[in-house]
Every structure is written in structure tokens, then in C-alpha cells.
Design a protein around this motif. Structure first.
Motif, mmCIF file in Angstrom:
data_model
loop_
_atom_site.group_PDB
_atom_site.id
_atom_site.type_symbol
_atom_site.label_atom_id
_atom_site.label_comp_id
_atom_site.label_asym_id
_atom_site.label_seq_id
_atom_site.Cartn_x
_atom_site.Cartn_y
_atom_site.Cartn_z
ATOM 1 N N LEU A 480 36.258 40.332 38.099
ATOM 2 C CA LEU A 480 36.323 39.208 37.155
ATOM 3 C C LEU A 480 37.447 39.375 36.144
ATOM 4 O O LEU A 480 38.001 38.399 35.672
ATOM 5 C CB LEU A 480 34.981 39.016 36.455
ATOM 6 C CG LEU A 480 33.862 38.543 37.381
ATOM 7 C CD1 LEU A 480 32.662 38.074 36.578
ATOM 8 C CD2 LEU A 480 34.325 37.431 38.329
ATOM 9 N N ASN A 481 37.793 40.603 35.850
ATOM 10 C CA ASN A 481 38.923 40.816 34.951
ATOM 11 C C ASN A 481 39.864 41.847 35.568
ATOM 12 O O ASN A 481 39.714 43.051 35.364
ATOM 13 C CB ASN A 481 38.396 41.305 33.586
ATOM 14 C CG ASN A 481 39.551 41.609 32.645
ATOM 15 O OD1 ASN A 481 40.715 41.403 32.983
ATOM 16 N ND2 ASN A 481 39.217 42.108 31.473
ATOM 17 N N HIS A 484 41.199 44.938 33.754
ATOM 18 C CA HIS A 484 40.320 46.022 33.300
ATOM 19 C C HIS A 484 40.395 47.174 34.303
ATOM 20 O O HIS A 484 40.153 46.993 35.509
ATOM 21 C CB HIS A 484 38.883 45.487 33.190
ATOM 22 C CG HIS A 484 37.884 46.515 32.772
ATOM 23 N ND1 HIS A 484 36.876 46.945 33.596
ATOM 24 C CD2 HIS A 484 37.749 47.202 31.614
ATOM 25 C CE1 HIS A 484 36.150 47.854 32.968
ATOM 26 N NE2 HIS A 484 36.662 48.017 31.754
ATOM 27 N N THR A 487 37.371 48.224 36.536
ATOM 28 C CA THR A 487 37.081 47.127 37.466
ATOM 29 C C THR A 487 38.039 47.188 38.646
ATOM 30 O O THR A 487 37.657 47.116 39.817
ATOM 31 C CB THR A 487 37.234 45.767 36.732
ATOM 32 O OG1 THR A 487 36.249 45.678 35.723
ATOM 33 C CG2 THR A 487 37.083 44.600 37.697
ATOM 34 N N PRO A 514 36.276 32.929 36.157
ATOM 35 C CA PRO A 514 35.206 33.318 37.084
ATOM 36 C C PRO A 514 34.595 32.110 37.792
ATOM 37 O O PRO A 514 34.344 32.165 38.999
ATOM 38 C CB PRO A 514 34.176 34.002 36.178
ATOM 39 C CG PRO A 514 34.969 34.523 35.033
ATOM 40 C CD PRO A 514 36.102 33.551 34.815
ATOM 41 N N VAL A 531 30.657 40.983 43.039
ATOM 42 C CA VAL A 531 31.300 40.791 41.743
ATOM 43 C C VAL A 531 31.428 42.152 41.068
ATOM 44 O O VAL A 531 30.460 42.919 41.000
ATOM 45 C CB VAL A 531 30.471 39.841 40.851
ATOM 46 C CG1 VAL A 531 31.097 39.747 39.460
ATOM 47 C CG2 VAL A 531 30.377 38.476 41.507
ATOM 48 N N SER A 533 32.641 43.725 37.500
ATOM 49 C CA SER A 533 33.031 43.342 36.144
ATOM 50 C C SER A 533 32.649 44.459 35.176
ATOM 51 O O SER A 533 31.913 45.385 35.539
ATOM 52 C CB SER A 533 32.318 42.055 35.740
ATOM 53 O OG SER A 533 30.926 42.296 35.674
ATOM 54 N N GLU A 534 33.138 44.355 33.965
ATOM 55 C CA GLU A 534 32.754 45.343 32.945
ATOM 56 C C GLU A 534 31.246 45.387 32.841
ATOM 57 O O GLU A 534 30.647 46.445 32.731
ATOM 58 C CB GLU A 534 33.364 44.929 31.595
ATOM 59 C CG GLU A 534 34.846 45.248 31.498
ATOM 60 C CD GLU A 534 35.399 44.867 30.126
ATOM 61 O OE1 GLU A 534 36.245 43.962 30.090
ATOM 62 O OE2 GLU A 534 34.954 45.461 29.126
#
Ligand code: ATP
Ligand code: MG
Length: 569
Positions: A480-481, A484, A487, A514, A531, A533-534
Motif C-alpha cells: 500500500l505504501n 515504506h 513493506t 489503495p 496486502v 502495509s505498515e
């Protein structure tokens, strides 16, 4: 593979010209693009899915002992003359000329090419049985290309051709292909219904079609609720109920003409005279090889022109034009009736013993009451001339009822016999030194149509729900990021492990919100979505969801891989 490195142009809007779900979804998911009517470009996602279907087809053909060849799309006219199909197939064939003025066709099918090959190359019983197949592009000038890849003008077909020493041996080759077809469609995740089919322009002894049941299907079929009988409407039989004619033993009154001004349809006459449509006789005038014939059916039944053509043994059958109808009946169109006609009259089996019926009077604005078929009409023959329909009795078992369904024909197998091998003089020597014609079968699968049929059978409101076997990518990873670090690292590690396990992951590395990634993942329909993500990492892993599951679950990496494996196998 990273999404940014391939080309998947998804569409938000629903394409206007696509009438059925699978066509809309192929366009929206960025799998295909239309070039012209019935002509398409495959984009990377569509091509990957197509390659999976082709791979399954090849594996099962090879397993069944068929041998792969590749024949040309360009075919010379003379081989079509030799089989006698140059005229027969003229409507469907794309015909072209070369610079020397020679006629050629873009192959709509390959019986002619392969039988020519067999005639040259197969000489002895020792070379038999022998089945060749190819996965190749076909060209057909369809009257109405539509539904995307379902009815295209250029499409991929797997066609196979078997050659055997005898009719009995040919049954073995037929069965091997039939069984392979069942495996192929099962592996593609399709539920198919096998139905008895008409052999059409292909000729031959018998044939079966493999139908994907779907409301959008172009073919009608009937399926017995009791026994194994199922058939394409083109060929389906039904139990014919002999007419419960007269009321008791009463004698049918003499024919009597009544005025029916303007009532030229069954519905209008039924309403005007207050008679049930099935008590009316529909009289249709046809021309069979230019000769007029009359066809009688109950008012609520449709003529089946394939059955009619077969009974009449004619090459060309057409509804007669108005001048012909007027000439043979002496009345304008809409008032034809069987009494006093001097052309051959063929009646549906349902009309055996029909008594006290209403029919046209061969006079403008007039119908006849109290027609008794045995007394008043010279019937040339009774035969099954109409379509079966939902609710009819099964012709093969006692209490079975036929259910009407719609289907997409994805495969077709024919036992051809010696029609082509005789035309091409394809003979072999038996062990006793006798010369005999090869006995042939042919077998087709619409590969591109099959691909789209998978989508027609596997989708929901949000998009495609691929069976893992043909999914263009089996797993999509949504970091998602992407900036990051953890991630990113986890995504790459997961991708490497999934790749090693053969699960074909795709990383959606686009710089998109997202919501956009989720929507596209559902639209394209990867069997599993992960998924990263953080938040998921903080919760101990990654969030995995099968496309058809209600909720995602968060799992540590190792468990996630096991879970993905379970979902995909
Ligand atoms: P249809 O009745 O649908 O026109 P057909 O009976 O003429 O098909 P076959 O000659 O039996 O087709 O071809 C074998 C297979 O090729 C069919 O079962 C179908 O899956 C596929 N096919 C035929 N025509 C097309 C087309 N225009 N577009 C895509 N696939 C097709
Ligand atoms: Mg067919």
C-alpha cells in the motif's frame, strides 16, 4: 512481475457496445481491445490467460496421444472444390486472390488440408490409428460477430483430426477425444453439459457438443430431468403425443369457411375464433431446391428447418417468397391451408389423427373450421419437423421431462466416417493387402471462446473470479505504501518465494490510492490478493484474501505462503 513493467489498461466505465458480462469484463480488465467487428488484439493479461488455456489443451491432447502440427491459414481453392465445400461454405469463407489471379480462402477449418496430408503420407495399417491436432487461427465471415471473443471473425481454435482403419476403431479415437475434452473443460474450471448435436456442413455420422450453460448462450438445448438425454435444439427429439382429436367418438363436422378479416397470424386467428393456438394448423410454404412444399405444424410449434431439410433431402431450403405463396395457395400470405393444395404436404408427427382443427382456407380473409387431416388432406408424410421445448416429454425415457436451457458451444466432436477421405482418395493397405479408405473424426475447441466462457461462468458484481488454472496471474501483491522500506522488502521477499513455488505473482507497484488498487484487483480477479502495509506488518504479517472469500486474514509470511498454496491448488 511488476505491474508498472507490463501493460494493463483497466477501464472504469462500462463499455457501451459490450452486451454480455464476460465481454465487458475482458475490456474493462484490459485483456483485449477491439480492432474491428469480430477482430481483437490481445493485451498482455488476455494473452497470458489465453496461453494457460492453450497449455491445458495441449497437455490433454498430448496425453490422449494426439500429435501436434501447424497447418496454414491460407488455403487454395482447389482443395475446397475437391471436398465439394467451396460453394457450401461460401457464406462463412473469406475468399481472396493472389497476384496471379488464383483463388484462395482463409481457412475456416482444416478438414481439406489434413485429409490431403493423410492421403499423401498414410499408406499402411501400421501407421494407424493416428490423430493430428493444432492450435491455430481460424477465419470465418460470421453473419453477426458479437459478444467479443464468443463469435469473432478471427479466433483461435484447437482442431484435431483422427484417422483409423475401421469404423469401430474410429469410435475409440472419438472416445479418447471426448474424454480429453471433459478433462480440458474441467481443468479450465468450466461446468459443461455434453449434448447430441447436428453434424451440419461438416457431414458425418454423429456428433456431440460441449456446452457451457449460461443465459447469454447462443445455443438452445434440452436436458432430460430423468435420464442422460441432452441435445442441441437443432437436433433434439421429443416424445410426440398423438393428438387427442375428436371429443369422444363424435364425427368431425364438414369443413366450414369463416371470415377472418385481417387475421394473418396464429395469435390473431386464435383470438378471433376463440380457439387455443395448438388447435390451429400452421401451414408454411417452403422452397426445397426451388420446388414448393407445404409444412404443417400445430399453431404453437416452430418448424425446425434442419430436420425439415433432412426429411426432404434437399440442399437448399428457404421460406417461400410472397409471389410463390400466392401462386401455390391462390391467396395472400397468411391464409395458406392444406386442403386442396397440389404440392407435397409434410406434417409434424403431432398432427397424426388431427381432427376438428382450424386452418387457412387458401382464400383471402378466410379460415376453415373442422379440418380432419385424414379425411380432408393428402399428407405426403408425417415426421418430426418441429423444435423440442421446455416441458416436452423425453424421447428416450418414460416419465422424463425436457428442460430448456441455453449454452455456449465451446467444443464439438464429429464422427465423420469416410466423407473426406473418399473425396481425397485417402486410402491405406490392410494387413491382408486390401485397399480401404481411412475412417475419420474431427474435433474442435474454440480456445478463445473457452477463455471468455470461463469469465462468463466465473464473475461477480465486482469483476472476474478466475479459477487458478487459467488466471493470468494467480496472486496479486498490493504494497500500500511502496516507499515504506519494510513493506517493500516484505513484498519482494514474498514475490520471490511465490515465484519459486510457481504461483505467478504480480506486484501492483503503481503510485495509486489503495482504493484504486483494491478495485482493480477485484476487477481483474486474481485468485488471491495479498496486502502488505505498515498496519499489516504491525499486526504480525500480511493480509491475504481469496477473491471469492468474504474476509481477509492476517498471517505471518510463512503461513501466508502455505495458505496461498492451499487456495491455488
Ligand atoms: P457455432 O455453431 O457457434 O457457429 P460451429 O458449430 O460453426 O460454431 P465448429 O465448426 O464446430 O463451430 O468449430 C469448433 C469450435 O470453434 C466451436 O465449438 C466453437 O467453440 C468455436 N467457434 C466456432 N465459431 C467461432 C467463432 N466465430 N468465434 C469463436 N469461436 C468459434
Ligand atoms: Mg459446432
Amino acid at each position: 512481475m511488476h505491474l508498472s513493467k507490463t501493460f494493463i489498461p483497466t477501464l472504469r466505465e462500462t463499455p457501451q457496445d459490450a452486451e454480455i458480462a464476460s465481454h465487458r469484463l475482458m475490456l474493462r480488465a484490459g485483456m483485449i481491445r477491439r480492432v474491428s467487428s469480430g477482430i481483437f488484439t490481445f493485451l498482455p493479461l488476455g494473452l497470458r490467460a489465453l496461453r494457460h488455456v492453450e497449455r491445458i489443451v495441449r497437455e490433454e491432447m498430448d496425453r490422449a496421444g494426439a500429435i501436434e502440427v501447424l497447418m496454414p491459414g491460407l488455403q487454395p481453392r482447389d482443395i475446397w472444390e475437391q471436398s465439394g465445400r467451396y460453394d457450401l461454405m461460401r457464406d462463412v469463407m473469406f475468399r481472396i486472390h493472389d497476384r496471379q489471379g488464383h483463388d484462395l480462402a482463409l481457412g475456416p477449418t482444416h478438414e481439406e488440408v489434413i485429409t490431403g496430408l493423410a492421403a499423401h503420407e498414410i499408406h499402411s495399417y501400421r501407421q494407424l490409428p493416428c490423430t493430428f491436432y493444432q492450435v491455430q487461427t481460424k477465419y470465418r465471415d460470421e453473419i453477426r460477430p458479437r459478444f467479443g471473443l464468443m463469435r469473432a471473425r478471427e479466433f483461435v481454435m484447437k482442431d484435431a483430426y483422427s484417422f483409423d482403419a475401421s469404423w469401430d476403431a474410429a469410435d475409440g479415437s472419438y472416445q479418447a477425444m471426448y474424454d480429453a475434452y471433459e478433462r480440458i473443460f474441467k481443468r479450465c474450471g468450466l461446468h459443461v453439459k455434453v449434448v447430441e448435436a447436428d453434424s451440419g456442413a461438416m457431414g458425418g455420422q454423429w456428433s456431440h457438443e460441449f456446452m457451457v450453460l449460461a443465459d447469454s448462450g447462443e445455443d438452445g438445448l434440452v436436458d432430460c430431468n430423468r435420464c442422460a438425454y441432452a441435445a442441441n435444439l437443432e437436433k433434439a427429439e421429443r416424445a410426440h403425443t398423438a393428438t387427442p382429436s375428436k371429443s369422444g367418438d363424435s364425427v368431425c363436422p364438414s369443413p366450414e369457411n369463416v371470415a377472418t378479416p385481417g387475421a394473418t397470424t396464429i395469435e390473431a386467428v386464435a383470438a378471433l375464433l376463440d380457439v387455443a393456438p395448438h388447435r390451429l394448423i400452421k401451414t408454411l410454404i417452403y422452397t426445397a431446391d426451388s420446388r414448393p412444399v407445404a409444412v404443417l405444424t400445430p399453431g404453437d410449434r416452430e418448424v425446425n428447418e434442419l430436420k425439415l431439410a433432412r426429411i426432404l433431402g434437399c440442399r437448399e431450403l428457404a421460406a417461400a417468397d410472397a409471389p410463390t405463396v400466392e401462386r401455390v395457395t391462390g391467396a395472400p400470405v397468411g391464409y395458406a391451408g392444406p386442403i386442396g393444395l397440389s404440392i407435397p404436404i409434410h406434417a409434424d408427427l403431432d398432427l397424426r389423427g388431427a381432427s376438428d382443427y382450424v386452418c387457412g382456407a387458401n382464400q383471402a380473409d378466410t379460415h376453415t373450421l373442422h379440418m380432419d387431416i385424414d379425411r380432408d388432406v393428402t399428407v405426403t408424410g408425417f415426421a418430426d419437423l418441429t423444435n423440442a421445448r421446455d416441458g416436452d416429454g423425453c424421447p428416450h425415457c418414460d416419465d422424463g421431462v425436457l428442460q430448456g436451457k441455453r449454452g455456449i458451444e465451446v467444443g464439438h466432436v464429429f464422427k465423420l466416417g469416410t466423407k473426406y477421405t473418399e473425396a481425397f482418395d485417402a486410402r491405406y493397405l490392410t494387413a491382408e493387402g486390401e485397399e480401404k479408405p481411412l475412417v475419420m473424426g474431427c474435433y474442435g475447441i474454440g480456445v478463445t471462446r473457452t477463455l471468455q466462457a470461463v469469465i462468463e461462468q466465473h464473475h461477480d458484481a465486482n469483476g472476474i473470479c478466475w479459477p487458478a488454472s487459467v488466471a493470468p496471474y494467480k496472486v496479486v501483491l498490493l504494497p500500500l505504501n511502496p516507499s515504506h522500506e519494510a513493506t517493500c522488502e516484505t513484498t519482494e521477499r514474498l514475490s520471490a518465494e511465490l515465484t519459486a513455488a510457481g504461483w505467478e505473482p504480480l506486484i501492483d507497484d503503481r503510485d495509486e490510492r489503495p482504493g484504486v488498487k483494491f478495485k482493480d484487483a477485484d476487477l481483474i480477479g486474481y485468485p488471491v490478493r495479498v496486502v502488505i502495509s505498515e498496519r499489516s506488518l504491525a499486526a504480525g504479517g500480511v493480509e491475504v484474501k481469496a477473491r471469492t472469500a468474504d474476509k481477509p486474514r492476517t498471517l505471518p509470511l510463512a503461513d501466508a505462503i502455505l495458505y496461498i498454496g492451499e487456495q491455488l491448488s
